[in-house]
Design a protein around this motif. Structure first.
Motif, PDB file in Angstrom:
ATOM      1  N   ARG A 121       0.804  -1.223   0.000  1.00  0.00           N
ATOM      2  CA  ARG A 121       0.000   0.000   0.000  1.00  0.00           C
ATOM      3  C   ARG A 121       0.837   1.273   0.000  1.00  0.00           C
ATOM      4  O   ARG A 121       0.329   2.346  -0.251  1.00  0.00           O
ATOM      5  N   VAL A 122       2.145   1.141   0.238  1.00  0.00           N
ATOM      6  CA  VAL A 122       3.055   2.285   0.160  1.00  0.00           C
ATOM      7  C   VAL A 122       3.531   2.488  -1.273  1.00  0.00           C
ATOM      8  O   VAL A 122       4.036   3.536  -1.636  1.00  0.00           O
ATOM      9  N   GLY A 123       3.353   1.461  -2.106  1.00  0.00           N
ATOM     10  CA  GLY A 123       3.774   1.535  -3.496  1.00  0.00           C
ATOM     11  C   GLY A 123       5.035   0.758  -3.801  1.00  0.00           C
ATOM     12  O   GLY A 123       5.533   0.805  -4.918  1.00  0.00           O
ATOM     13  N   HIS A 124       5.556   0.036  -2.813  1.00  0.00           N
ATOM     14  CA  HIS A 124       6.716  -0.802  -3.086  1.00  0.00           C
ATOM     15  C   HIS A 124       6.300  -1.925  -4.012  1.00  0.00           C
ATOM     16  O   HIS A 124       5.279  -2.577  -3.789  1.00  0.00           O
ATOM     17  N   SER A 132      15.675  -4.175 -13.980  1.00  0.00           N
ATOM     18  CA  SER A 132      15.394  -3.538 -15.265  1.00  0.00           C
ATOM     19  C   SER A 132      14.317  -2.467 -15.138  1.00  0.00           C
ATOM     20  O   SER A 132      14.471  -1.345 -15.640  1.00  0.00           O
ATOM     21  N   TYR A 133      13.221  -2.797 -14.493  1.00  0.00           N
ATOM     22  CA  TYR A 133      12.137  -1.817 -14.360  1.00  0.00           C
ATOM     23  C   TYR A 133      12.487  -0.697 -13.404  1.00  0.00           C
ATOM     24  O   TYR A 133      12.040   0.439 -13.583  1.00  0.00           O
ATOM     25  N   ASP A 134      13.296  -0.960 -12.389  1.00  0.00           N
ATOM     26  CA  ASP A 134      13.708   0.128 -11.494  1.00  0.00           C
ATOM     27  C   ASP A 134      14.488   1.185 -12.273  1.00  0.00           C
ATOM     28  O   ASP A 134      14.292   2.384 -12.073  1.00  0.00           O
ATOM     29  N   ARG A 166      12.075   1.293  -7.136  1.00  0.00           N
ATOM     30  CA  ARG A 166      11.221   2.426  -7.512  1.00  0.00           C
ATOM     31  C   ARG A 166       9.759   2.098  -7.221  1.00  0.00           C
ATOM     32  O   ARG A 166       9.295   1.025  -7.571  1.00  0.00           O
ATOM     33  N   PRO A 167       9.044   3.033  -6.607  1.00  0.00           N
ATOM     34  CA  PRO A 167       7.641   2.770  -6.282  1.00  0.00           C
ATOM     35  C   PRO A 167       6.719   2.911  -7.485  1.00  0.00           C
ATOM     36  O   PRO A 167       7.082   3.493  -8.507  1.00  0.00           O
ATOM     37  N   VAL A 168       5.523   2.376  -7.325  1.00  0.00           N
ATOM     38  CA  VAL A 168       4.447   2.561  -8.287  1.00  0.00           C
ATOM     39  C   VAL A 168       3.357   3.384  -7.610  1.00  0.00           C
ATOM     40  O   VAL A 168       3.346   3.534  -6.391  1.00  0.00           O
ATOM     41  N   SER A 169       2.442   3.914  -8.412  1.00  0.00           N
ATOM     42  CA  SER A 169       1.368   4.733  -7.853  1.00  0.00           C
ATOM     43  C   SER A 169       0.032   4.014  -7.815  1.00  0.00           C
ATOM     44  O   SER A 169      -0.938   4.527  -7.257  1.00  0.00           O
TER      45      SER A 169
END
Length: 183
Positions: A121-124, A132-134, A166-169
């Motif tokens: 829920r924090v976006g981790h 690769s995606y980070d 890197r987090p997601v939203s």
């Protein structure tokens, strides 16, 4: 906290136990959630949407890519480079890939859809572990929605995280699109 490897293994086992019918039903619902959100965000045709071609058990689908393309979006998918960074190419149904657009092309996307094993829920976001995606997400313009596609039950209370992650939203599951993170 549980290790990344153990969370990945548990989710891989859960995904592998799904029937093809269950997987297809959840993928269809995810497709609908993404298309509904594109309409809610008022993303006009012609905008770029970065997505991915899913592996056999991953959420997301070729049908999602085709639906985005038919809705008029320029669909970008990644091509993994030798150093595990992601280059991007335009995708179209039944077409050969176009020329590479470069690693920075993801920065021009109005929406970015990424694979994940889990999100909290924090976006981790817990990915496959290659980074690769980070690296790619570091190039996404500030404020661009970045949504991880998940099956139901993969939005967790806590996901192991490292400093470089890197987090997601948002997390997109068959049951809905859920905003995560702080902004």
């Amino acid at each position: 906290m549980t290790s990344k490897a153990s969370v990945r293994a548990a989710i891989q086992a859960s995904r592998a136990s799904m029937t093809d019918e269950q997987r297809q039903a959840q993928r269809a619902a995810i497709r609908d959630r993404v298309l509904d959100t594109c309409a809610e965000l008022a993303l006009p045709p012609g905008y770029r949407v970065a997505a991915y071609q899913p592996l056999r058990t991953e959420p997301g689908s070729m049908e999602l890519l085709a639906a985005l393309w038919h809705a008029g979006y320029q669909v970008l998918v990644p091509s993994t480079l030798a150093d595990r960074d992601l280059d991007w190419v335009s995708w179209a149904p039944d077409a050969h890939f176009s020329a590479r657009l470069g690693v920075d092309a993801v920065g021009s996307a109005a929406l970015v859809l990424v694979p994940a094993f889990a999100v909290d829920r924090v976006g981790h976001r817990l990915g496959r572990g290659g980074g690769s995606y980070d690296r790619a997400l570091a190039r996404v313009a500030r404020g661009t929605p970045v949504a991880a596609l998940l099956y139901d039950g993969e939005l967790l209370d806590d996901v192991p995280v490292d400093d470089w992650d890197r987090p997601v939203s948002a997390a997109v599951q068959p049951s809905g699109w859920t905003a995560v993170g702080t902004g």
